[in-house]
Design an enzyme around this catalytic site. Structure first.
Site, PDB file in Angstrom:
ATOM      1  N   ARG A  46       0.873  -1.180   0.000  1.00 38.32           N
ATOM      2  CA  ARG A  46       0.000   0.000   0.000  1.00 38.32           C
ATOM      3  C   ARG A  46       0.912   1.232   0.000  1.00 38.32           C
ATOM      4  O   ARG A  46       2.012   1.197   0.570  1.00 38.32           O
ATOM      5  CB  ARG A  46      -0.890   0.002   1.238  1.00 38.32           C
ATOM      6  CG  ARG A  46      -1.924  -1.109   1.233  1.00 38.32           C
ATOM      7  CD  ARG A  46      -2.763  -1.121   2.506  1.00 38.32           C
ATOM      8  NE  ARG A  46      -3.695  -2.234   2.484  1.00 38.32           N
ATOM      9  CZ  ARG A  46      -3.430  -3.456   2.947  1.00 38.32           C
ATOM     10  NH1 ARG A  46      -2.252  -3.724   3.494  1.00 38.32           N
ATOM     11  NH2 ARG A  46      -4.331  -4.413   2.869  1.00 38.32           N
ATOM     12  N   HIS A  70      -3.825  -9.214   2.253  1.00 40.43           N
ATOM     13  CA  HIS A  70      -5.262  -9.351   2.447  1.00 40.43           C
ATOM     14  C   HIS A  70      -5.502 -10.482   3.437  1.00 40.43           C
ATOM     15  O   HIS A  70      -4.790 -11.486   3.420  1.00 40.43           O
ATOM     16  CB  HIS A  70      -5.964  -9.651   1.125  1.00 40.43           C
ATOM     17  CG  HIS A  70      -5.972  -8.487   0.190  1.00 40.43           C
ATOM     18  ND1 HIS A  70      -6.264  -8.606  -1.145  1.00 40.43           N
ATOM     19  CD2 HIS A  70      -5.727  -7.161   0.394  1.00 40.43           C
ATOM     20  CE1 HIS A  70      -6.197  -7.423  -1.722  1.00 40.43           C
ATOM     21  NE2 HIS A  70      -5.869  -6.530  -0.810  1.00 40.43           N
ATOM     22  N   ARG A 101      -0.916  -2.230  -6.968  1.00 42.24           N
ATOM     23  CA  ARG A 101      -1.466  -3.413  -6.297  1.00 42.24           C
ATOM     24  C   ARG A 101      -2.489  -4.115  -7.192  1.00 42.24           C
ATOM     25  O   ARG A 101      -2.464  -5.333  -7.358  1.00 42.24           O
ATOM     26  CB  ARG A 101      -2.090  -3.024  -4.961  1.00 42.24           C
ATOM     27  CG  ARG A 101      -1.073  -2.533  -3.958  1.00 42.24           C
ATOM     28  CD  ARG A 101      -1.709  -1.933  -2.720  1.00 42.24           C
ATOM     29  NE  ARG A 101      -2.588  -2.820  -1.998  1.00 42.24           N
ATOM     30  CZ  ARG A 101      -2.197  -3.822  -1.207  1.00 42.24           C
ATOM     31  NH1 ARG A 101      -0.916  -4.068  -1.046  1.00 42.24           N
ATOM     32  NH2 ARG A 101      -3.082  -4.558  -0.572  1.00 42.24           N
ATOM     33  N   LYS A 139      -2.462  -1.990   7.597  1.00 44.04           N
ATOM     34  CA  LYS A 139      -3.895  -1.687   7.646  1.00 44.04           C
ATOM     35  C   LYS A 139      -4.648  -2.620   8.593  1.00 44.04           C
ATOM     36  O   LYS A 139      -5.470  -2.168   9.380  1.00 44.04           O
ATOM     37  CB  LYS A 139      -4.481  -1.790   6.230  1.00 44.04           C
ATOM     38  CG  LYS A 139      -5.957  -1.535   6.148  1.00 44.04           C
ATOM     39  CD  LYS A 139      -6.434  -1.645   4.712  1.00 44.04           C
ATOM     40  CE  LYS A 139      -7.931  -1.429   4.616  1.00 44.04           C
ATOM     41  NZ  LYS A 139      -8.392  -1.541   3.221  1.00 44.04           N
ATOM     42  N   TYR A 141      -7.933 -19.172  11.806  1.00 47.49           N
ATOM     43  CA  TYR A 141      -7.011 -20.272  12.090  1.00 47.49           C
ATOM     44  C   TYR A 141      -5.796 -20.352  11.170  1.00 47.49           C
ATOM     45  O   TYR A 141      -4.778 -20.912  11.545  1.00 47.49           O
ATOM     46  CB  TYR A 141      -7.752 -21.607  12.022  1.00 47.49           C
ATOM     47  CG  TYR A 141      -8.727 -21.787  13.150  1.00 47.49           C
ATOM     48  CD1 TYR A 141      -8.277 -21.982  14.445  1.00 47.49           C
ATOM     49  CD2 TYR A 141     -10.093 -21.754  12.929  1.00 47.49           C
ATOM     50  CE1 TYR A 141      -9.168 -22.141  15.496  1.00 47.49           C
ATOM     51  CE2 TYR A 141     -10.998 -21.920  13.960  1.00 47.49           C
ATOM     52  CZ  TYR A 141     -10.522 -22.111  15.247  1.00 47.49           C
ATOM     53  OH  TYR A 141     -11.401 -22.264  16.272  1.00 47.49           O
ATOM     54  N   HIS A 158      -1.528   3.391  -5.605  1.00 46.08           N
ATOM     55  CA  HIS A 158      -2.264   2.206  -5.160  1.00 46.08           C
ATOM     56  C   HIS A 158      -2.559   1.251  -6.320  1.00 46.08           C
ATOM     57  O   HIS A 158      -2.720   0.055  -6.126  1.00 46.08           O
ATOM     58  CB  HIS A 158      -3.573   2.632  -4.473  1.00 46.08           C
ATOM     59  CG  HIS A 158      -4.140   1.575  -3.604  1.00 46.08           C
ATOM     60  ND1 HIS A 158      -5.001   0.616  -4.071  1.00 46.08           N
ATOM     61  CD2 HIS A 158      -3.977   1.318  -2.277  1.00 46.08           C
ATOM     62  CE1 HIS A 158      -5.349  -0.189  -3.075  1.00 46.08           C
ATOM     63  NE2 HIS A 158      -4.730   0.211  -1.983  1.00 46.08           N
TER      64      HIS A 158
END
Length: 172
Positions: free
Chosen positions: A18, A134, A111, A45, A143, A108
């Site tokens: 980012r 992400h 990305r 983020k 998990y 940006h």
């Protein structure tokens, strides 16, 4: 233009963080020995630490930047004071000066470009999403702590080689 900005523009498509993560990069986060950029949770983020495997090309860029800003805290310091980073608009302004309109390329946007092309190139979706920092939702996200670091390292080197091939073809 400013060599710091030029190096930031060169590193962005190779690592696709980012823009705030790129601007705030600190030398303490760069692990040259293991070719990794270790971004701490407080700069991310989603407030989770993130590792960006660095290609040979990314390392070469960082070695050049280090000659300029290596004595300071930030990889990409402001031209006005080394105690601050380049501004949030620096990359986008540089792209405008290079002739890219805001609907064609933004900081940006590297990305999105990387995600689209890596998916089209049939790289593993999980590796791409992890590289973009992400986070999975639901139970899987709660998990799954896999990093897939070796696979991502290979992907990032192949990605950098691809970018540099495009650059060489455009220069012909």
């Amino acid at each position: 233009g400013n060599p710091i900005v030029r190096f930031a523009l060169q590193l962005a498509p190779l690592t696709f963080p980012r823009p705030v993560e790129l601007r705030g990069a600190e030398w303490a986060e760069i692990d040259f020995d293991n070719a990794r950029w270790n971004i701490p949770a407080n700069r991310m983020k989603m407030r989770l630490p993130h590792i960006i495997p660095l290609s040979r090309q990314a390392i070469e860029i960082l070695v050049q930047v280090q000659k300029i800003s290596g004595n300071g805290k930030y990889v990409f310091p402001s031209a006005w004071t080394t105690s601050k980073t380049i501004s949030e608009n620096t990359i986008n302004f540089a792209l405008r000066r290079l002739g890219y309109s805001s609907d064609k390329q933004t900081g940006h946007g590297f990305r999105s470009m990387a995600s689209t092309l890596l998916n089209e190139m049939k790289y593993d979706r999980d590796n791409i999403e992890k590289q973009l920092a992400h986070v999975d939702g639901g139970v899987r996200g709660a998990y799954n702590e896999a990093e897939w670091l070796e696979d991502r390292r290979d992907m990032m080197q192949e990605w950098a080689d691809f970018i540099y091939r495009l650059k060489a073809e455009a220069a012909e």
